[in-house]
Design an enzyme around this catalytic site. Sequence first.
Site, PDB file in Angstrom:
ATOM      1  N   HIS A 154       4.042  -4.843  -8.565  1.00 30.49           N
ATOM      2  CA  HIS A 154       3.072  -4.999  -9.654  1.00 30.49           C
ATOM      3  C   HIS A 154       3.749  -4.778 -11.012  1.00 30.49           C
ATOM      4  O   HIS A 154       3.499  -5.501 -11.977  1.00 30.49           O
ATOM      5  CB  HIS A 154       1.949  -3.973  -9.523  1.00 30.49           C
ATOM      6  CG  HIS A 154       1.173  -4.041  -8.240  1.00 30.49           C
ATOM      7  ND1 HIS A 154       1.259  -3.072  -7.270  1.00 30.49           N
ATOM      8  CD2 HIS A 154       0.299  -4.963  -7.776  1.00 30.49           C
ATOM      9  CE1 HIS A 154       0.444  -3.381  -6.271  1.00 30.49           C
ATOM     10  NE2 HIS A 154      -0.140  -4.521  -6.542  1.00 30.49           N
ATOM     11  N   GLN A 160     -13.466 -10.101  -1.792  1.00 27.42           N
ATOM     12  CA  GLN A 160     -12.386 -10.768  -1.064  1.00 27.42           C
ATOM     13  C   GLN A 160     -12.079 -10.121   0.282  1.00 27.42           C
ATOM     14  O   GLN A 160     -11.153 -10.527   0.976  1.00 27.42           O
ATOM     15  CB  GLN A 160     -11.129 -10.877  -1.930  1.00 27.42           C
ATOM     16  CG  GLN A 160     -10.416  -9.569  -2.212  1.00 27.42           C
ATOM     17  CD  GLN A 160      -9.345  -9.746  -3.280  1.00 27.42           C
ATOM     18  OE1 GLN A 160      -9.645  -9.927  -4.447  1.00 27.42           O
ATOM     19  NE2 GLN A 160      -8.083  -9.710  -2.882  1.00 27.42           N
ATOM     20  N   SER A 202       0.760  -2.580  -1.113  1.00 24.12           N
ATOM     21  CA  SER A 202      -0.071  -1.373  -1.083  1.00 24.12           C
ATOM     22  C   SER A 202      -0.469  -1.049   0.358  1.00 24.12           C
ATOM     23  O   SER A 202      -0.768   0.096   0.680  1.00 24.12           O
ATOM     24  CB  SER A 202      -1.338  -1.576  -1.918  1.00 24.12           C
ATOM     25  OG  SER A 202      -0.999  -2.072  -3.198  1.00 24.12           O
ATOM     26  N   GLN A 226      -2.063 -17.597  -2.379  1.00 23.94           N
ATOM     27  CA  GLN A 226      -3.012 -17.206  -3.432  1.00 23.94           C
ATOM     28  C   GLN A 226      -2.667 -17.916  -4.746  1.00 23.94           C
ATOM     29  O   GLN A 226      -3.552 -18.394  -5.467  1.00 23.94           O
ATOM     30  CB  GLN A 226      -2.966 -15.694  -3.620  1.00 23.94           C
ATOM     31  CG  GLN A 226      -3.740 -15.178  -4.809  1.00 23.94           C
ATOM     32  CD  GLN A 226      -3.836 -13.657  -4.797  1.00 23.94           C
ATOM     33  OE1 GLN A 226      -4.673 -13.093  -4.136  1.00 23.94           O
ATOM     34  NE2 GLN A 226      -2.947 -12.999  -5.532  1.00 23.94           N
ATOM     35  N   GLN A 276       4.816 -13.925  -5.992  1.00 29.68           N
ATOM     36  CA  GLN A 276       5.122 -14.852  -4.893  1.00 29.68           C
ATOM     37  C   GLN A 276       4.749 -14.236  -3.549  1.00 29.68           C
ATOM     38  O   GLN A 276       4.542 -14.944  -2.564  1.00 29.68           O
ATOM     39  CB  GLN A 276       6.610 -15.218  -4.917  1.00 29.68           C
ATOM     40  CG  GLN A 276       6.989 -16.260  -3.870  1.00 29.68           C
ATOM     41  CD  GLN A 276       8.469 -16.359  -3.643  1.00 29.68           C
ATOM     42  OE1 GLN A 276       9.259 -16.232  -4.592  1.00 29.68           O
ATOM     43  NE2 GLN A 276       8.875 -16.566  -2.403  1.00 29.68           N
ATOM     44  N   LYS A 277       4.673 -12.909  -3.507  1.00 31.64           N
ATOM     45  CA  LYS A 277       4.273 -12.201  -2.280  1.00 31.64           C
ATOM     46  C   LYS A 277       3.037 -12.849  -1.652  1.00 31.64           C
ATOM     47  O   LYS A 277       2.941 -12.991  -0.441  1.00 31.64           O
ATOM     48  CB  LYS A 277       4.019 -10.733  -2.624  1.00 31.64           C
ATOM     49  CG  LYS A 277       3.296  -9.932  -1.588  1.00 31.64           C
ATOM     50  CD  LYS A 277       4.216  -9.591  -0.469  1.00 31.64           C
ATOM     51  CE  LYS A 277       3.625  -8.751   0.629  1.00 31.64           C
ATOM     52  NZ  LYS A 277       2.214  -8.601   0.721  1.00 31.64           N
TER      53      LYS A 277
HETATM   54  P1  AMP Z   1      -2.538  -6.823  -5.031  1.00 29.66           P
HETATM   55  O1  AMP Z   1      -2.749  -5.555  -5.789  1.00 29.66           O
HETATM   56  O2  AMP Z   1      -1.927  -6.640  -3.689  1.00 29.66           O
HETATM   57  O3  AMP Z   1      -3.764  -7.701  -5.026  1.00 29.66           O
HETATM   58  O4  AMP Z   1      -1.447  -7.636  -5.841  1.00 29.66           O
HETATM   59  C1  AMP Z   1      -1.592  -7.903  -7.207  1.00 29.66           C
HETATM   60  C2  AMP Z   1      -0.521  -8.854  -7.628  1.00 29.66           C
HETATM   61  O5  AMP Z   1       0.757  -8.279  -7.372  1.00 29.66           O
HETATM   62  C3  AMP Z   1      -0.565 -10.177  -6.843  1.00 29.66           C
HETATM   63  O6  AMP Z   1      -0.273 -11.247  -7.717  1.00 29.66           O
HETATM   64  C4  AMP Z   1       0.523  -9.976  -5.825  1.00 29.66           C
HETATM   65  O7  AMP Z   1       1.094 -11.178  -5.364  1.00 29.66           O
HETATM   66  C5  AMP Z   1       1.513  -9.169  -6.601  1.00 29.66           C
HETATM   67  N1  AMP Z   1       2.417  -8.442  -5.687  1.00 29.66           N
HETATM   68  C6  AMP Z   1       2.049  -7.652  -4.652  1.00 29.66           C
HETATM   69  N2  AMP Z   1       3.144  -7.217  -3.994  1.00 29.66           N
HETATM   70  C7  AMP Z   1       4.208  -7.761  -4.619  1.00 29.66           C
HETATM   71  C8  AMP Z   1       5.624  -7.715  -4.401  1.00 29.66           C
HETATM   72  N3  AMP Z   1       6.162  -7.015  -3.409  1.00 29.66           N
HETATM   73  N4  AMP Z   1       6.416  -8.392  -5.245  1.00 29.66           N
HETATM   74  C9  AMP Z   1       5.888  -9.131  -6.269  1.00 29.66           C
HETATM   75  N5  AMP Z   1       4.576  -9.227  -6.509  1.00 29.66           N
HETATM   76  C10 AMP Z   1       3.744  -8.549  -5.708  1.00 29.66           C
END
Ligand code: AMP
Length: 290
Positions: free
Chosen positions: A44, A68, A193, A160, A155-156
């Site tokens: 993040h 979601q 997370s 999405q 990109q993870k």
């Molecule tokens: P989330 O809190 O999991 O919904 O993720 C929020 C944003 O952070 C989304 O755009 C995810 O793709 C990105 N994100 C989550 N994990 C990673 C990671 N390991 N590397 C890069 N971006 C991430």
Amino acid sequence: MAEEVLKPYLVTDPQEMSERLDALRAQGKKIGLVPTMGALHLGHLSLALAAKNECDVVVVSDFVNPTQFAPNEDFDKYPRALDADLSLLAKIETDFVFAPPASKMYPSGFDASVHVGGVSKILEGAFRPTHFDGVCLVVLKLFNITRADIAYFGQKDYQQVAVVKKMVADLNVPTKIAMRPIIRERDGLAMSSRNSYMTDDERKQALVLSRALDAAEELIKAGERESSVVYDKMREIIATAPDAKIDYIRIADPDSLLEMDRIAGNVVILEAVRIGATRLIDNKLIERKS
Ligand code: AMP
């Protein structure tokens, strides 16, 4: 004396968020948005840093979006850590954290939906049929609340990004979508997370995800063109983890995400694997000349 770090300005009300950003926009400031569900890690933060590099004002939204999650999913146990998130974002001088209560995003009587077809129906969409509707709903609301110039995604969650890009194109949303690379732990596990759900043993087993992707890349770079051969290798590696169950592995066109039986040009390899009760996703983009 302890160093004093200025925390980001915490906003919980959508109207207030809009008004504060309107005032900054009127001064000609470029606004960058990083949508997150909190429990922040370096993945993040890399997005917030990218926003900081390219924009004048950075807003990180920190909201575990109920729409979601399907009823059988992990909404209740999803980690919440707003104080720790604020401290982390203070270190990189994020301007605003937008952390509304669900009742402000979905007040009683709320009755709208956003559905993007096509790319949202396959892969994650096949296993989590309501997931991307919830993502599109919250992302569109965040875009409308912030009217961000650029929104940063990881990109993870490769699919999405594809779904959000399609929504933005189909609905003429002016926000630009930027995708940034996956940040990994030293041993290769993609930061998430949800990694905190795993026991130590499961955490070790989870390495099969990145190892399978690395092996696939090696095969493809060595000239393999049959997707089935690559799938066999990936399955063999994933099978070494006793608690791993594959939801899908897919070699696909990087734009349409449609499966490619024969590998030509650039491909993305996407996988979703459950390690015990924890569902993990990972992917790798492989760029080739032919
Ligand atoms: P989330 O809190 O999991 O919904 O993720 C929020 C944003 O952070 C989304 O755009 C995810 O793709 C990105 N994100 C989550 N994990 C990673 C990671 N390991 N590397 C890069 N971006 C991430």
